[in-house]
Design a protein around this motif. Structure first.
Motif, mmCIF file in Angstrom:
data_model
loop_
_atom_site.group_PDB
_atom_site.id
_atom_site.type_symbol
_atom_site.label_atom_id
_atom_site.label_comp_id
_atom_site.label_asym_id
_atom_site.label_seq_id
_atom_site.Cartn_x
_atom_site.Cartn_y
_atom_site.Cartn_z
ATOM 1 N N GLY A 61 0.808 -1.220 0.000
ATOM 2 C CA GLY A 61 0.000 0.000 0.000
ATOM 3 C C GLY A 61 0.836 1.262 0.000
ATOM 4 N N TYR A 62 1.828 1.310 -0.919
ATOM 5 C CA TYR A 62 2.757 2.447 -0.993
ATOM 6 C C TYR A 62 2.026 3.791 -1.006
ATOM 7 C CZ TYR A 62 5.896 5.696 -3.416
ATOM 8 O OH TYR A 62 6.621 6.792 -3.790
ATOM 9 N N LYS A 63 1.047 3.883 -1.920
ATOM 10 C CA LYS A 63 0.355 5.168 -2.054
ATOM 11 C C LYS A 63 -0.399 5.520 -0.794
ATOM 12 C CE LYS A 63 -0.552 6.074 -6.866
ATOM 13 N NZ LYS A 63 -1.509 6.189 -7.939
ATOM 14 N N PRO A 115 -4.950 7.496 10.525
ATOM 15 C CA PRO A 115 -3.871 7.294 9.539
ATOM 16 C C PRO A 115 -2.684 6.538 10.114
ATOM 17 C CG PRO A 115 -4.103 9.619 10.108
ATOM 18 C CD PRO A 115 -5.278 8.919 10.685
ATOM 19 N N SER A 116 -2.376 6.752 11.408
ATOM 20 C CA SER A 116 -1.229 6.035 11.983
ATOM 21 C C SER A 116 -1.475 4.539 11.934
ATOM 22 C CB SER A 116 -0.984 6.436 13.429
ATOM 23 O OG SER A 116 -1.087 7.803 13.592
ATOM 24 N N SER A 117 -2.688 4.125 12.323
ATOM 25 C CA SER A 117 -2.937 2.687 12.346
ATOM 26 C C SER A 117 -2.904 2.123 10.932
ATOM 27 C CB SER A 117 -4.276 2.388 13.008
ATOM 28 O OG SER A 117 -5.315 2.937 12.247
ATOM 29 N N ILE A 118 -3.320 2.944 9.953
ATOM 30 C CA ILE A 118 -3.326 2.426 8.583
ATOM 31 C C ILE A 118 -1.912 2.181 8.081
ATOM 32 C CG2 ILE A 118 -3.873 3.006 6.198
ATOM 33 C CD1 ILE A 118 -6.437 4.253 7.183
ATOM 34 N N PHE A 119 -1.010 3.172 8.297
ATOM 35 C CA PHE A 119 0.313 2.883 7.738
ATOM 36 C C PHE A 119 1.058 1.857 8.588
ATOM 37 C CE2 PHE A 119 1.879 6.734 10.049
ATOM 38 C CZ PHE A 119 2.923 6.146 10.733
ATOM 39 N N GLY A 170 -0.089 -4.588 -2.754
ATOM 40 C CA GLY A 170 -1.135 -4.257 -1.787
ATOM 41 C C GLY A 170 -1.945 -3.059 -2.232
ATOM 42 N N ASN A 171 -2.126 -2.922 -3.548
ATOM 43 C CA ASN A 171 -2.877 -1.754 -4.010
ATOM 44 C C ASN A 171 -4.171 -2.142 -4.702
ATOM 45 O OD1 ASN A 171 -1.735 -2.909 -6.194
ATOM 46 N ND2 ASN A 171 -0.673 -1.083 -6.943
ATOM 47 N N GLN A 172 -4.635 -3.376 -4.434
ATOM 48 C CA GLN A 172 -5.908 -3.747 -5.022
ATOM 49 C C GLN A 172 -7.054 -3.259 -4.150
ATOM 50 O OE1 GLN A 172 -5.387 -7.952 -5.207
ATOM 51 N NE2 GLN A 172 -3.426 -7.665 -6.235
ATOM 52 N N LYS A 173 -8.228 -3.359 -4.723
ATOM 53 C CA LYS A 173 -9.425 -2.886 -4.021
ATOM 54 C C LYS A 173 -9.567 -3.543 -2.657
ATOM 55 C CE LYS A 173 -12.447 -0.006 -6.148
ATOM 56 N NZ LYS A 173 -12.826 -0.223 -7.559
ATOM 57 N N LYS A 174 -9.380 -4.893 -2.638
ATOM 58 C CA LYS A 174 -9.631 -5.615 -1.390
ATOM 59 C C LYS A 174 -8.671 -5.144 -0.290
ATOM 60 C CE LYS A 174 -6.699 -9.495 -2.734
ATOM 61 N NZ LYS A 174 -6.568 -10.889 -3.072
ATOM 62 N N HIS A 175 -7.443 -4.813 -0.701
ATOM 63 C CA HIS A 175 -6.499 -4.326 0.292
ATOM 64 C C HIS A 175 -6.955 -2.993 0.863
ATOM 65 C CE1 HIS A 175 -3.578 -6.897 -2.154
ATOM 66 N NE2 HIS A 175 -3.880 -7.553 -1.057
ATOM 67 N N VAL A 226 -9.133 0.383 5.150
ATOM 68 C CA VAL A 226 -10.145 1.308 5.650
ATOM 69 C C VAL A 226 -10.863 0.696 6.855
ATOM 70 C CG1 VAL A 226 -12.335 2.413 5.093
ATOM 71 C CG2 VAL A 226 -10.470 2.490 3.461
ATOM 72 N N ALA A 227 -11.143 -0.613 6.755
ATOM 73 C CA ALA A 227 -11.797 -1.276 7.877
ATOM 74 C C ALA A 227 -10.931 -1.165 9.133
ATOM 75 C CB ALA A 227 -12.036 -2.746 7.537
ATOM 76 N N MET A 228 -9.631 -1.338 8.937
ATOM 77 C CA MET A 228 -8.676 -1.208 10.043
ATOM 78 C C MET A 228 -8.784 0.168 10.702
ATOM 79 S SD MET A 228 -6.136 -2.834 11.373
ATOM 80 C CE MET A 228 -5.261 -2.204 12.776
ATOM 81 N N GLY A 229 -8.778 1.201 9.835
ATOM 82 C CA GLY A 229 -8.880 2.558 10.359
ATOM 83 C C GLY A 229 -10.172 2.758 11.124
ATOM 84 N N LEU A 230 -11.269 2.261 10.555
ATOM 85 C CA LEU A 230 -12.565 2.443 11.220
ATOM 86 C C LEU A 230 -12.617 1.680 12.540
ATOM 87 C CD1 LEU A 230 -15.018 2.282 8.200
ATOM 88 C CD2 LEU A 230 -14.321 4.279 9.534
ATOM 89 N N LEU A 231 -12.035 0.476 12.528
ATOM 90 C CA LEU A 231 -12.017 -0.323 13.755
ATOM 91 C C LEU A 231 -11.300 0.445 14.865
ATOM 92 C CD1 LEU A 231 -12.680 -3.138 14.903
ATOM 93 C CD2 LEU A 231 -10.345 -3.793 14.325
ATOM 94 N N VAL A 232 -10.136 1.004 14.513
ATOM 95 C CA VAL A 232 -9.392 1.787 15.503
ATOM 96 C C VAL A 232 -10.225 2.975 15.955
ATOM 97 C CG1 VAL A 232 -7.418 3.319 15.754
ATOM 98 C CG2 VAL A 232 -7.109 1.068 14.752
#
Lengths: 579, 265, 194
Positions: free
Chosen positions: A304-306, A350-354, B69-74, B79-85
């Motif tokens: 997920g570079y971008k 954003p921290s948790s995402i990266f 890791g740049n596909q839709k599912k990723h 995003v789910a991770m962010g929302l969970l946090v």
């Protein structure tokens, strides 16, 4: 400043002066920053050990191996005013003269042109001036140690009115503190403008923003923050300085102010409007370097570079809106407190995402545990702790209890000391062959890694525990309080661990110096990395690239299925089947 | 929240000072929830690291899988991770904290039984003033006990207003989980209520100079009767018609106080 | 914003010009942040009513006149730039010297104005708002003095046979106009807030 590239043409006449001292070559300037930073790192670290000595063995003579003779004048013990000077200068030096030159100065200079495929910085002369202004600021700081009344002792935050003459700190130490940081700010501005412009203008053909290595992203974002927020603190420091020297009263109020006065809280606001972005300025290069190195040593593109780059940019924006969480106990209005808390907690997304992306980079990789990778993994560990414990401080109610305790000290040392140190070690271990043509001794590096990793956690985690137990910070002798006396054992334990930590850094220094002269000669691309800085032989000439490379790939196309016989491919080599 | 306490182990192996306040448990609860949630997340990170190191080290897994890791599912997972946090950490902590602020810490008690105290720290001591019999500050019967001595009655809301004589100080009450800065030029306020009697310490939490560490105060929480007796035993402040509101500087101790009690919104 | 210029040689030359301009803009951005902080602090002090300044007409008029002088100085610079661009050497130096002279007059006017304010009792120690006015004025003046030095250098360079680079002349002009605009903003800010 208009004379980009002029420096290269001029330096054809080679003297030691122009190649090693007043050089405009970004690589030389980077190394100068590196040595400068290491010197101050040692100096600041030594002061930290003295602070720890006093906290564990209050008012006992400093032993000879901590240079006890320095304190002979006071019966060998650290006096309260010396103690205040020690922690003030420890914080100031580590933040402004150790971490900043190490990561932004050294690696910013060394990496940016090499990794984006430029011959040098956009303004080489300005770059040189930046270093020498930085040097000047360091000299001003060191000169203040020879003042009759000693150095500043108002804390690294230097809140007025304490930091004003009316606050009771004698001598010119505080004014020198303010002046040296102002000069440092000018140097930082010169560097930051240079970095920002270099990255915008001098990227090699094909090197789009999303083909830059994430390390360049980190340095770029940190420089943008520098350009925006260093002037803010400069304004505050100028006001503080003329308060200190000319007797104005911008930050003086109450009884001490004769004619009405100003508002001390204004300084706190200005300080933290800069101060909070500043902690991100320090950590952003590390995030970038970690993202880059994880990919190299997992032999796999950064996951997920971008998204990682965008998350870092989001944090940059958020970081400028959260300064109020340093001021929850100043009596701020409830609405403001809630807003700052909300915005601060938003950073966790954003921290948790990266963070997730970092871990996912390891997933299905082929992990090589060379020393740079070990240090990088350590950053993940310590930054996880540092980041998560930030939640307590972001919460208004929890912070009301934990503010100004050792908990805060432990927390920010996890983020700004442990993470940044390990990030710095990772960067040095990784780019040492590029800088000096030799490898660091991997065995000593591993010993140093494990020693540092264990002791640093025992020091800073226990500091947080102390804070949770109520131990407030910046106190000379904890035995003064009955409720802190049971914590003495822990204080002693932390100090022993801190001394061990210091011992491991001496080992590191030995490794560094020994490898500098006698290390194994490195091959051109020892880590089999894709990025441009590894594409030419050591030593890299002034001007870097004979012809500006044409970039066709992203920075970390490792283990690409279409590349035969190797799990890496330089950014300039076309991969079959990739557009 | 109390229900959770039993199975939420604190990660801080040192105990905080004894909580003797009515609302301190709220702060302990927020801290405890944060302990729980960060232990959980940190545990996930550590588990992931250990697993990856074991499973994907180069000896065991010599060829990495090329994956951006740049596909839709990723993106969805991310995003789910962010929302969970966001929902498991931010929203919970925030609502707990906001509720506590609204119900307790920023909800100043009013009424007759509130004990009001003015505290004015100076380098390096605490000056404390009670309104005296007429319940009005700035009159002749104000009680100013010796420096650093603070008595409060138990089970009674205490409202404190603070300003400072010189530099910034911070009134830190470890047993109440509370602190409040005293800043020159402004009056700040805090309130708390003790639920146990005893002798405790309070400290200055904001660096205020060389003897900052010695700026210790002694807090006595006692029953209402004992408190009344103690107040009665104190000599009322001797008022001087002094032009200088801040008292005689040579004595170091301000004899008169520059600010009147401020009614808070 | 795209750096994709195919030939490496071209890249360097192109970058030189554009890069210098961008560097100047970023530097201006930094300077603007510095003054935004000062002005925000100033308005916060006004909002908190820490001090009061009541201005009568004379200082406002003097301030207005000196602002106009600075604007004329800027115009003079622009005239010299146009002459230089048209390759007519005749009046460049005169215009530039007028520009420098007016800049100095502006600075003297400022000093005069401050003396007047101090005489009215608005000392930097007694009144934080007055202190801020002097501080902001001084920091701007320091930038002006840097600008004047560069203008002096420009006049000296024009006397030399070597031709001066377009981008240098242009950027010096930008800086000088920038300081003028900055001053106008600061001055009107003072008038509005006070």
């Amino acid at each position: 400043m208009g004379m980009a590239m002029e420096g290269i043409k001029m330096s054809s006449s080679k003297s030691i002066m122009s190649t090693h001292i007043f050089s405009t070559d970004h690589k030389t300037i980077g190394k100068q920053f590196l040595f400068f930073g290491i010197f101050f790192l040692l100096f600041g670290g030594f002061q930290a050990l003295l602070i720890r000595w006093q906290l564990a063995y209050p008012e006992q003579p400093v032993p000879w191996w901590l240079l006890g003779f320095l304190f002979d004048g006071d019966g060998g013990i650290i006096t309260p005013d010396m103690y205040n000077q020690l922690f003030t200068m420890h914080g100031t030096i580590m933040i402004f003269w150790a971490i900043t030159p190490l990561l932004i100065g050294a690696f910013g200079n060394f990496l940016i042109p090499l990794q984006i495929g430029a011959k040098d910085m956009a303004f080489p002369t300005l770059n040189m001036l930046s270093f020498w202004t930085f040097f000047l600021s360091g000299v001003v700081l060191l000169v203040s140690y020879f003042l009759p009344m000693g150095v500043a002792s108002g804390g690294w935050t230097s809140y007025p009115p304490l930091s004003l003459p009316a606050g009771g700190i004698p001598g010119l130490g505080q004014a020198f503190w303010t002046l040296s940081i102002t000069v440092m700010g000018v140097a930082t501005m010169m560097g930051a403008i240079n970095y920002v412009i270099t990255i915008i203008r001098l990227r090699a053909p094909g090197m789009t923003y999303f083909r830059m290595p994430l390390s360049v992203w980190g340095l770029w974002l940190a420089s943008i923050l520098n350009v925006i927020f260093v002037p803010v603190i400069a304004a505050g420091l100028i006001m503080l300085l003329i308060d200190q020297l000319l007797g104005t009263q911008f930050f003086l109020a109450g009884r001490l102010a004769a004619g009405g006065g100003g508002d001390p809280l204004l300084f706190q606001h200005v300080f933290w409007i800069f101060g909070h972005p500043e902690v991100y300025i320090l950590i952003l290069p590390v995030w970038g370097i970690v993202s880059e190195l994880l990919s190299v040593f997992s032999r796999k593109p950064a996951f997920g570079y971008k998204v990682t780059a965008i998350c870092m940019s989001t944090i940059v924006v958020l970081s400028s809106l959260v300064w109020g969480h340093h001021m929850y106990t100043t009596g701020m209005s409830p609405l403001l407190g809630k807003t700052f808390m909300f915005l601060t907690l938003l950073i966790s997304i954003p921290s948790s995402i990266f963070f997730f992306n970092w871990l996912a980079t390891l997933w299905r990789g082929s992990l090589h545990f060379d020393p740079p990778m070990l240090y990088t993994m350590a950053v993940i560990w310590v930054f996880a702790i540092g980041g998560l414990t930030g939640l307590y401080n972001a919460t208004v109610t929890a912070d009301i209890y934990l503010h100004d305790t050792m908990f805060v000290v432990g927390h920010f040392h996890y983020t700004m000391a442990a993470s940044v140190l390990f990030g710095g070690y990772a960067a040095i271990a990784y780019w040492f062959p590029r800088m000096f043509g030799r490898m660091l001794n991997p065995f000593i590096s591993k010993v140093h890694f494990w020693g540092t990793f264990i002791t640093i956690n025992l020091v800073f985690f226990n500091m947080m525990a102390l804070g949770y137990a109520g131990h407030h910070r910046r106190i000379y002798n904890p035995n003064e309080y009955e409720f802190l006396q049971p914590l003495m054992d822990m204080n002693i334990f932390i100090t022993i661990m801190a001394l061990l930590l210091g011992a491991f850094q001496i080992l590191y220094l030995y490794n560094f110096v020994q490898s500098l002269f006698k290390g194994k000669v490195a091959e051109t691309n020892p880590w089999k990395a894709n990025t441009l800085e590894w594409s030419m032989d050591y030593p890299i000439p002034h001007g870097n690239f004979e012809t500006i490379p044409q970039v066709v790939n992203g920075p970390n196309e490792y283990s690409h299925p279409n590349v035969k016989d190797a799990d890496w491919v330089c950014q300039t080599v076309k991969i079959e089947g990739e557009s | 929240m109390d229900k959770f306490k039993k199975f939420l182990p604190g990660i801080w192996f040192l105990d905080p000072p004894k909580d003797i306040s009515l609302d301190g448990y709220r702060i302990d609860n927020v801290i405890q929830y944060t302990d729980f949630v960060i232990t959980l997340y940190f545990g996930i990170v550590v588990a992931a690291i250990i697993f990856f190191v074991w499973r994907y080290n180069s000896r065991k897994h010599p060829h990495a899988v090329h994956d951006h890791g740049n596909q839709k599912k990723h993106l969805y997972v991310t995003v789910a991770m962010g929302l969970l946090v966001f929902f498991s950490i931010d929203v919970v902590i925030e609502s707990m904290s906001f509720k506590d602020l609204k119900e307790a810490f920023w909800n100043f008690p009013k009424g007759k039984d509130v004990v009001r105290i003015e505290i004015m720290p100076q380098q390096y001591a605490w000056n404390i003033r009670y309104p005296g019999e007429d319940d009005v500050f700035g009159t002749d019967d104000d009680i100013v006990p010796p420096q650093n001595i603070l008595h409060i009655p138990v089970n009674t809301p205490i409202v404190v207003q603070l300003t400072t004589y010189d530099v910034i100080h911070s009134l830190y009450l470890p047993n109440f989980r509370y602190k409040q800065d005293a800043t020159p030029g402004m009056v700040t306020a805090m309130w708390f209520q003790a639920k146990e009697t005893g002798n405790f310490e309070f400290a200055c939490a904001e660096l205020c100079g060389n003897s900052h560490f010695k700026m210790k105060g002694y807090l006595t929480v006692e029953s209402k009767d004992e408190f009344d007796n103690w107040i009665a035993s104190q000599e009322p402040e001797v008022s001087e018609d002094d032009e200088d509101d801040w008292g005689d500087e040579d004595e170091g101790v301000p004899t008169k106080w520059a600010w009147q009690w401020k009614e808070l919104k | 914003m795209s750096p994709q210029v195919q030939s490496p040689d071209l890249l360097q030359i192109e970058c030189d010009y554009e890069t210098s301009k961008m560097g100047a803009l970023v530097t201006f951005g930094g300077i603007i942040m510095l003054f935004i902080t000062f002005l925000a602090t100033f308005s916060s002090m006004v909002a908190k009513e820490l001090a009061y300044i009541t201005l009568n007409e004379t200082p406002i008029i003097i301030g207005g006149i000196s602002s106009i002088i600075l604007i004329i100085s800027s115009v003079m610079f622009h005239l010299s730039y146009r002459q230089w661009k048209m390759n007519s050497q005749t009046r460049i130096s005169i215009y530039l010297m007028a520009s420098v002279g007016l800049g100095i007059v502006f600075l003297l006017g400022q000093i005069n104005l401050w003396q007047m304010l101090v005489a009215e009792g608005l000392t930097s120690r007694g009144n934080v708002l007055a202190g801020m006015v002097y501080l902001i004025g001084s920091v701007h003046a320091v930038h002006l003095i840097v600008g004047l030095t560069v203008l002096g250098w420009l006049i000296y360079q024009l006397k030399m046979p070597r031709k001066i680079k377009l981008v240098r002349y242009q950027l010096i002009g930008w800086f000088w106009h920038f300081l003028t605009v900055l001053w106008c903003i600061i001055f009107s800010f003072f008038l509005i807030v006070l």
